[in-house]
Design an enzyme around this catalytic site. Structure first.
Site, PDB file in Angstrom:
ATOM      1  NE  ARG A  34      -3.579   1.014   0.765  1.00  0.00           N
ATOM      2  CZ  ARG A  34      -4.353   1.237   0.070  1.00  0.00           C
ATOM      3  NH1 ARG A  34      -4.935   1.710  -1.148  1.00  0.00           N
ATOM      4  NH2 ARG A  34      -5.826   0.134   0.193  1.00  0.00           N
ATOM      5  CB  ILE A  93      -3.944   6.219   8.535  1.00  0.00           C
ATOM      6  CG1 ILE A  93      -4.398   7.256   9.323  1.00  0.00           C
ATOM      7  CG2 ILE A  93      -4.805   5.326   9.109  1.00  0.00           C
ATOM      8  CD1 ILE A  93      -4.916   8.022   8.974  1.00  0.00           C
ATOM      9  N   PRO A  94      -0.838   3.446   7.786  1.00  0.00           N
ATOM     10  CG  PRO A  94       1.170   3.231   8.576  1.00  0.00           C
ATOM     11  CD  PRO A  94       0.315   3.832   9.169  1.00  0.00           C
ATOM     12  CG  HIS A  95      -5.130   1.473   5.622  1.00  0.00           C
ATOM     13  ND1 HIS A  95      -4.398   2.608   5.454  1.00  0.00           N
ATOM     14  CD2 HIS A  95      -5.693   1.763   4.353  1.00  0.00           C
ATOM     15  CE1 HIS A  95      -4.610   3.475   4.217  1.00  0.00           C
ATOM     16  NE2 HIS A  95      -5.699   2.062   3.657  1.00  0.00           N
ATOM     17  N   GLY A  96      -3.507  -2.049   5.204  1.00  0.00           N
ATOM     18  CA  GLY A  96      -3.337  -2.872   4.321  1.00  0.00           C
ATOM     19  C   GLY A  96      -4.543  -2.678   2.769  1.00  0.00           C
TER      20      GLY A  96
END
Length: 148
Positions: free
Chosen positions: A48, A62-65
């Site tokens: 991502r 806001i790290p997310h997959g």
């Protein structure tokens, strides 16, 4: 946002300076450790970031997959890392707070919306950056909500 999504086990204060890749891996490992996601989700978080920065402004990322990694989410959760020296997210952007999310089904929209509301106010971000306790972080992000 209830305490199964955000609790003291999900908050880490005063993390030493590291690279963006290391920081995202750290965020992912805590999501894994606390049972929110499978190990493979971390790969999705890195991908991502490679395709589109998760830096959202005001010193927050806001790290997310990626969508194809959502199947590795076991239950919704949120982790917060405070980096006093900041993490270089490129293009002159420095993140002092990394908020890792894993939203099961449609809950990710609700979680993101809640974070966005809090973090759009610079005053709130400054409080999160300067918070001296995990409970302070939780109070600010949940806006004083009671446990569900």
């Amino acid at each position: 946002m209830n305490r199964t999504i955000l609790n003291e086990n999900n908050v880490v204060l005063n993390v030493a300076k590291e690279t963006k890749r290391e920081a995202i891996a750290r965020v992912g490992r805590l999501l894994v450790q606390n049972g929110y996601v499978g190990e493979k989700y971390i790969e999705g978080m890195q991908k991502r970031e490679e395709s589109l920065s998760t830096y959202v402004g005001n010193g927050v990322a806001i790290p997310h997959g990626m969508p194809e990694y959502m199947r590795y989410i076991r239950k919704s959760g949120l982790v917060v890392f405070q980096y006093p020296e900041g993490i270089d997210f490129g293009d002159g952007n420095r993140a002092y707070l990394l908020i890792g999310i894993a939203g099961k089904d449609d809950e990710h929209i609700e979680i993101l919306a809640g974070i966005a509301l809090v973090c759009q106010e610079e005053e709130n971000v400054l409080k999160l950056r300067q918070a001296a306790s995990k409970e302070e972080i939780i109070e600010i992000l949940t806006d004083g909500e009671q446990d569900d």
